[in-house]
Design a protein around this motif. Structure first.
Motif, PDB file in Angstrom:
ATOM      1  N   ALA A 155       1.004  -1.111   0.159  1.00 14.79           N
ATOM      2  CA  ALA A 155       0.000  -0.029  -0.151  1.00 14.79           C
ATOM      3  C   ALA A 155       0.827   1.223   0.015  1.00 14.79           C
ATOM      4  O   ALA A 155       0.373   2.282   0.313  1.00 14.79           O
ATOM      5  CB  ALA A 155      -1.057  -0.029   1.284  1.00 14.79           C
ATOM      6  N   ASP A 156       2.416   0.929  -0.195  1.00 11.89           N
ATOM      7  CA  ASP A 156       3.112   2.383  -0.156  1.00 11.89           C
ATOM      8  C   ASP A 156       2.879   2.985   1.226  1.00 11.89           C
ATOM      9  O   ASP A 156       2.742   4.459   1.169  1.00 11.89           O
ATOM     10  CB  ASP A 156       2.884   3.275  -1.133  1.00 11.89           C
ATOM     11  CG  ASP A 156       3.499   2.690  -2.575  1.00 11.89           C
ATOM     12  OD1 ASP A 156       4.532   2.102  -2.336  1.00 11.89           O
ATOM     13  OD2 ASP A 156       3.372   3.256  -3.700  1.00 11.89           O
ATOM     14  N   PHE A 157       2.905   2.437   2.099  1.00 12.11           N
ATOM     15  CA  PHE A 157       2.761   3.079   3.590  1.00 12.11           C
ATOM     16  C   PHE A 157       3.995   2.757   4.521  1.00 12.11           C
ATOM     17  O   PHE A 157       4.398   1.504   4.710  1.00 12.11           O
ATOM     18  CB  PHE A 157       1.376   2.311   4.238  1.00 12.11           C
ATOM     19  CG  PHE A 157       1.445   3.231   5.654  1.00 12.11           C
ATOM     20  CD1 PHE A 157       0.770   4.179   5.755  1.00 12.11           C
ATOM     21  CD2 PHE A 157       1.670   2.300   6.718  1.00 12.11           C
ATOM     22  CE1 PHE A 157       0.437   4.577   7.195  1.00 12.11           C
ATOM     23  CE2 PHE A 157       1.309   2.866   8.261  1.00 12.11           C
ATOM     24  CZ  PHE A 157       0.837   4.046   8.128  1.00 12.11           C
ATOM     25  N   ASN A 158       4.485   3.732   4.964  1.00  8.05           N
ATOM     26  CA  ASN A 158       5.823   3.667   5.800  1.00  8.05           C
ATOM     27  C   ASN A 158       5.461   3.923   7.126  1.00  8.05           C
ATOM     28  O   ASN A 158       4.762   4.921   7.422  1.00  8.05           O
ATOM     29  CB  ASN A 158       6.913   4.560   5.424  1.00  8.05           C
ATOM     30  CG  ASN A 158       7.597   4.219   3.971  1.00  8.05           C
ATOM     31  OD1 ASN A 158       7.561   3.038   3.573  1.00  8.05           O
ATOM     32  ND2 ASN A 158       8.082   5.212   3.326  1.00  8.05           N
ATOM     33  N   TYR A 159       6.001   3.166   8.041  1.00  7.23           N
ATOM     34  CA  TYR A 159       5.512   3.286   9.529  1.00  7.23           C
ATOM     35  C   TYR A 159       6.870   3.181  10.220  1.00  7.23           C
ATOM     36  O   TYR A 159       7.816   2.348   9.920  1.00  7.23           O
ATOM     37  CB  TYR A 159       4.363   2.397   9.912  1.00  7.23           C
ATOM     38  CG  TYR A 159       5.020   0.780   9.810  1.00  7.23           C
ATOM     39  CD1 TYR A 159       5.696   0.191  10.684  1.00  7.23           C
ATOM     40  CD2 TYR A 159       4.443   0.172   8.817  1.00  7.23           C
ATOM     41  CE1 TYR A 159       5.942  -1.434  10.578  1.00  7.23           C
ATOM     42  CE2 TYR A 159       4.970  -1.281   8.461  1.00  7.23           C
ATOM     43  CZ  TYR A 159       5.720  -1.812   9.550  1.00  7.23           C
ATOM     44  OH  TYR A 159       5.997  -2.919   9.525  1.00  7.23           O
ATOM     45  N   GLY A 185       3.507   7.542  10.720  1.00  9.15           N
ATOM     46  CA  GLY A 185       3.215   6.801   9.511  1.00  9.15           C
ATOM     47  C   GLY A 185       3.194   7.692   8.245  1.00  9.15           C
ATOM     48  O   GLY A 185       2.785   8.871   8.358  1.00  9.15           O
ATOM     49  N   THR A 186       3.700   7.410   7.040  1.00 13.27           N
ATOM     50  CA  THR A 186       3.453   7.905   5.965  1.00 13.27           C
ATOM     51  C   THR A 186       3.102   7.097   4.688  1.00 13.27           C
ATOM     52  O   THR A 186       3.311   6.130   4.377  1.00 13.27           O
ATOM     53  CB  THR A 186       4.871   8.456   5.550  1.00 13.27           C
ATOM     54  OG1 THR A 186       5.650   9.303   6.178  1.00 13.27           O
ATOM     55  CG2 THR A 186       4.973   9.273   4.073  1.00 13.27           C
ATOM     56  N   LYS A 187       2.091   7.694   4.130  1.00 12.73           N
ATOM     57  CA  LYS A 187       1.245   7.030   2.971  1.00 12.73           C
ATOM     58  C   LYS A 187       1.612   7.973   1.844  1.00 12.73           C
ATOM     59  O   LYS A 187       1.631   9.125   1.596  1.00 12.73           O
ATOM     60  CB  LYS A 187      -0.403   7.271   3.073  1.00 12.73           C
ATOM     61  CG  LYS A 187      -1.169   6.886   1.884  1.00 12.73           C
ATOM     62  CD  LYS A 187      -0.780   5.470   1.397  1.00 12.73           C
ATOM     63  CE  LYS A 187      -1.708   5.119  -0.039  1.00 12.73           C
ATOM     64  NZ  LYS A 187      -1.454   3.766  -0.689  1.00 12.73           N
ATOM     65  N   TRP A 188       2.163   7.189   0.732  1.00 12.04           N
ATOM     66  CA  TRP A 188       2.664   7.798  -0.562  1.00 12.04           C
ATOM     67  C   TRP A 188       1.541   7.736  -1.600  1.00 12.04           C
ATOM     68  O   TRP A 188       1.182   6.460  -1.799  1.00 12.04           O
ATOM     69  CB  TRP A 188       4.013   7.202  -0.997  1.00 12.04           C
ATOM     70  CG  TRP A 188       5.233   7.516  -0.067  1.00 12.04           C
ATOM     71  CD1 TRP A 188       5.558   6.807   0.947  1.00 12.04           C
ATOM     72  CD2 TRP A 188       6.104   8.386  -0.405  1.00 12.04           C
ATOM     73  NE1 TRP A 188       6.557   7.587   1.566  1.00 12.04           N
ATOM     74  CE2 TRP A 188       7.158   8.435   0.437  1.00 12.04           C
ATOM     75  CE3 TRP A 188       6.141   9.482  -1.471  1.00 12.04           C
ATOM     76  CZ2 TRP A 188       8.041   9.499   0.615  1.00 12.04           C
ATOM     77  CZ3 TRP A 188       7.118  10.458  -1.417  1.00 12.04           C
ATOM     78  CH2 TRP A 188       8.133  10.294  -0.117  1.00 12.04           C
ATOM     79  N   THR A 196       1.824  12.418   5.880  1.00 11.12           N
ATOM     80  CA  THR A 196       2.450  12.056   7.042  1.00 11.12           C
ATOM     81  C   THR A 196       1.826  12.465   8.443  1.00 11.12           C
ATOM     82  O   THR A 196       1.327  13.634   8.413  1.00 11.12           O
ATOM     83  CB  THR A 196       4.008  12.491   7.249  1.00 11.12           C
ATOM     84  OG1 THR A 196       4.792  11.954   5.977  1.00 11.12           O
ATOM     85  CG2 THR A 196       4.622  12.092   8.338  1.00 11.12           C
ATOM     86  N   TYR A 223       0.961  17.332   4.216  1.00 12.60           N
ATOM     87  CA  TYR A 223       0.856  16.607   3.058  1.00 12.60           C
ATOM     88  C   TYR A 223       1.778  17.604   2.182  1.00 12.60           C
ATOM     89  O   TYR A 223       1.972  18.528   2.247  1.00 12.60           O
ATOM     90  CB  TYR A 223      -0.627  16.852   2.689  1.00 12.60           C
ATOM     91  CG  TYR A 223      -0.861  16.390   1.198  1.00 12.60           C
ATOM     92  CD1 TYR A 223      -0.637  14.807   1.028  1.00 12.60           C
ATOM     93  CD2 TYR A 223      -0.978  17.135   0.134  1.00 12.60           C
ATOM     94  CE1 TYR A 223      -0.623  14.232  -0.430  1.00 12.60           C
ATOM     95  CE2 TYR A 223      -1.130  16.546  -1.232  1.00 12.60           C
ATOM     96  CZ  TYR A 223      -0.855  15.603  -1.449  1.00 12.60           C
ATOM     97  OH  TYR A 223      -1.138  14.897  -2.582  1.00 12.60           O
TER      98      TYR A 223
END
Length: 481
Positions: A155-159, A185-188, A196, A223
């Motif tokens: 899901a292109d999600f960094n945590y 958490g960061t969603k790209w 973020t 954002y």
């Protein structure tokens, strides 16, 4: 003859396109260990080393050790220092796609209050002290642990979530404990636009003759949108201290004016910055242990230009910052000089410029300039805070990258203080420091170095009554194994 036209379908295999072979750079040898050992004048010992105990693809463990001490007691009684830091860290990557890392460290920072020698000269006296009587030793134990995604998620999600703990004390019965929890958490979106959200809880407990607490909470949503010619960040920093909420901006807009040569940017930010035993002693090691710990609350508005022209990176920025409870430092008037921490409200106008210029292959020049104009509500001057700083460096690597010659020029204005004899406001002497160094690789695993500092033998006092070291040098060996 009559020949009729006829179309025919011919099936054939598609051609195989092969790239031209290009010679790649030779892979450099990797080493598990590194150490830099040196000694110098005045009496100096230096060690900086690290070693990777485990270097597996999914697991690594390493240790680091740093120690630096120097003594100029033959010239100025008890002008000396000693700093030691030992650290161990480890990271493990799980098959499920997440990873964990941890860090343990211990630091001992020994500071000596030798400023009484300057008071002897000013007040025509001849006091002498044993080094144990003017020693302040800060010892700090810190530990941290975190979990994060070790691989890119579907899901292109960094945590990342982690904790950070430290315990600090000195030999005057001051103690401080800090604990921080961070979740981020960061969603790209489209591999370019990050959303973020970050949550931080930061606790500090300080005790000397009484107990003080400094607990902060932060929520930071933002954002960032990346376009071909501009980038826009929209965010906020919502902070809480003692049930009082503050809303700070976190915005920045940058746009290309002339391609990569010139880009313009403007922004605004703000936050709460802690002034506790750990941060204050890092900046001024000669502070008293009886502190009033507070937050500095600030808003910062800035703008400028940046870019790259023929390989030269530059950035020019102007800013305006308002602050509540800015930390200032003033001599406490005791026989053995130490500094009290004062707080004031006001603003500062600042100008900054930086440059990285590769002149030709192997030769690079860097430079930074900072100018601050303070305006305070209560105090006459920003005691012991510099206003002008200029730093210029040059480095040249040649002889097949075996020999590196470097030089540095550092200029800083004389800071404002109150004269301990006349009680009048004065400015101390400015810093004019010229340094030079050379590194030579004897083999791929062994090298030598020499660093000479303060060639002008400047006697400037960065902190009131505390003269810096004069000309000094350090030389030794560098090894990889």
């Amino acid at each position: 003859y009559m020949i009729s036209n006829k179309s025919m379908n011919v099936e054939y295999l598609p051609p195989k396109i092969r790239p031209l072979a290009m010679r790649g750079d030779a892979l450099q040898d990797s080493y598990n260990g590194y150490t830099k050992l040196g000694a110098g004048f005045p009496r100096t010992f230096y060690i900086d080393g690290s070693y990777n105990i485990v270097t597996e693809e999914d697991f690594n463990v390493g240790v680091d050790l740093f120690h630096h001490n120097a003594s100029n007691s033959g010239d100025i009684e008890n002008q000396r220092f000693s700093y030691t830091n030992a650290r161990a860290n480890a990271t493990y990557y799980f098959d499920q796609g997440f990873a964990v890392k941890g860090d343990l460290g211990y630091t001992v920072d020994n500071v000596f209050f030798y400023g009484y020698n300057e008071l002897n000269a000013l007040q025509d006296r001849n006091l002498s002290f044993d080094k144990a009587d003017v020693k302040q030793s800060f010892s700090t134990f810190n530990a941290s642990a975190s979990i994060f995604n070790g691989e890119r998620t579907v899901a292109d999600f960094n945590y990342e979530a982690g904790v950070d703990f430290y315990f600090m004390e000195d030999n005057f019965a001051a103690r401080e404990t800090g604990f921080a929890l961070n979740v981020k958490g960061t969603k790209w979106f489209q591999d370019a636009h990050p959303l973020t959200i970050e949550l931080i809880t930061d606790f500090t407990s300080y005790r000397d003759t009484s107990k003080q607490k400094l607990n902060n909470f932060f929520l930071k949503p933002s954002y960032t949108y990346h376009h071909r010619i501009f980038t826009a960040k929209i965010g906020a920093n919502i902070a809480s201290h003692e049930d009082e909420f503050s809303f700070f901006p976190d915005v920045e807009l940058s746009a290309q004016v002339a391609g990569s040569i010139v880009s313009a940017f403007v922004g605004a930010e703000g936050s709460l910055t802690k002034n506790n035993l750990r941060t204050l002693s890092d900046y001024n090691p000669f502070i008293t242990s009886r502190l009033d710990v507070r937050n500095t609350r600030y808003y910062h508005y800035y703008g400028g230009i940046k870019g790259n022209y023929q390989g030269i990176d530059y950035r020019v920025q102007a800013g305006y910052k308002t602050f509540d409870d800015l930390a200032l430092y003033q001599y406490d008037g005791d026989t053995i000089p130490r500094f009290n921490v004062l707080y004031d409200t006001g603003s500062v106008v600042s100008f900054k410029a930086s440059l990285i210029a590769p002149i030709f292959d192997g030769f690079q020049v860097t430079g930074t300039v900072t100018q601050n104009f303070y305006s305070l509500d209560n105090e006459e001057k920003p005691w012991n805070l510099p206003a002008t700083t200029i730093n210029v460096g040059a480095m040249y690597t040649f002889l097949e990258k075996k020999l590196t010659v470097k030089g540095e020029f550092f200029l800083e204005n004389g800071v404002p203080v109150i004269d301990p004899v006349t009680d009048q406001t004065v400015n101390l002497n400015a810093l004019f420091d010229v340094s030079a160094g050379v590194d030579y690789k004897v083999t791929d695993k062994l090298g030598v170095f020499l660093q000479v500092n303060n060639l002008a033998n400047n006697k400037r006092q960065r902190w009131n009554l505390y003269r810096i070291f004069g000309i000094n040098f350090l030389g030794g060996l560098v090894a990889k194994f």
